[in-house]
Design a protein around this motif. Structure first.
Motif, PDB file in Angstrom:
ATOM      1  N   ALA A  41      -7.211   3.190 -18.778  1.00  0.00           N
ATOM      2  CA  ALA A  41      -7.216   3.223 -17.339  1.00  0.00           C
ATOM      3  C   ALA A  41      -6.844   4.815 -16.483  1.00  0.00           C
ATOM      4  N   LYS A  42      -7.620   4.878 -15.287  1.00  0.00           N
ATOM      5  CA  LYS A  42      -7.469   6.249 -14.886  1.00  0.00           C
ATOM      6  C   LYS A  42      -6.891   6.078 -13.286  1.00  0.00           C
ATOM      7  N   ALA A  43      -7.134   4.769 -12.787  1.00  0.00           N
ATOM      8  CA  ALA A  43      -6.799   4.290 -11.466  1.00  0.00           C
ATOM      9  C   ALA A  43      -5.228   4.419 -11.319  1.00  0.00           C
ATOM     10  N   GLU A  44      -4.871   4.396 -10.066  1.00  0.00           N
ATOM     11  CA  GLU A  44      -3.613   4.427  -9.586  1.00  0.00           C
ATOM     12  C   GLU A  44      -2.719   2.818  -9.452  1.00  0.00           C
ATOM     13  N   ASP A  68       5.692  -7.962  -1.124  1.00  0.00           N
ATOM     14  CA  ASP A  68       6.835  -7.740  -0.650  1.00  0.00           C
ATOM     15  C   ASP A  68       7.542  -6.858  -1.481  1.00  0.00           C
ATOM     16  N   ASP A  69       7.317  -6.074  -2.362  1.00  0.00           N
ATOM     17  CA  ASP A  69       8.069  -5.101  -3.250  1.00  0.00           C
ATOM     18  C   ASP A  69       7.081  -3.637  -2.825  1.00  0.00           C
ATOM     19  N   ARG A  70       7.715  -2.880  -2.064  1.00  0.00           N
ATOM     20  CA  ARG A  70       7.206  -1.651  -1.717  1.00  0.00           C
ATOM     21  C   ARG A  70       7.605  -0.430  -2.479  1.00  0.00           C
ATOM     22  N   SER A  71       8.248  -0.808  -3.799  1.00  0.00           N
ATOM     23  CA  SER A  71       8.648   0.172  -4.716  1.00  0.00           C
ATOM     24  C   SER A  71       7.520   0.887  -5.439  1.00  0.00           C
ATOM     25  N   GLY A  72       6.249   0.659  -5.234  1.00  0.00           N
ATOM     26  CA  GLY A  72       5.454   1.221  -6.115  1.00  0.00           C
ATOM     27  C   GLY A  72       4.744   0.609  -7.041  1.00  0.00           C
ATOM     28  N   SER A  73       5.532  -0.629  -7.444  1.00  0.00           N
ATOM     29  CA  SER A  73       5.121  -1.520  -8.504  1.00  0.00           C
ATOM     30  C   SER A  73       4.909  -2.733  -8.081  1.00  0.00           C
TER      31      SER A  73
END
Length: 80
Positions: A41-44, A68-73
């Protein structure tokens, strides 16, 4: 898309969607298929969808920004 010994050949489906690349994973099971997808995969954002699921247009973007989780995951340890 990762084909993990599908009953139906996914080449026709992949050819209908711009930007989709088909990978083959010879080891059976969802874990090897997901690992193969993550490796190439190459996507964010990396959504996992099983063959028995149907997603709506824009689903990956919606699930990311409405988490609900804005931590990037956004989907870590969660089922959407």
């Amino acid at each position: 898309m990762v084909d993990n010994d599908s009953f139906k050949d996914p080449v026709a489906v992949c050819s209908q969607v711009e930007g989709v690349r088909l990978e083959r994973e010879p080891n059976p099971g969802p874990d090897p298929a997901r690992n193969r997808g993550a490796l190439v995969a190459k996507a964010e954002l990396l959504p996992f969808v099983d063959a028995d699921c149907v997603v709506q247009p824009g689903w990956p973007r919606w699930s990311h920004w409405n988490s609900d989780d804005r931590s990037g995951s956004p989907t870590a340890n969660r089922s959407l």
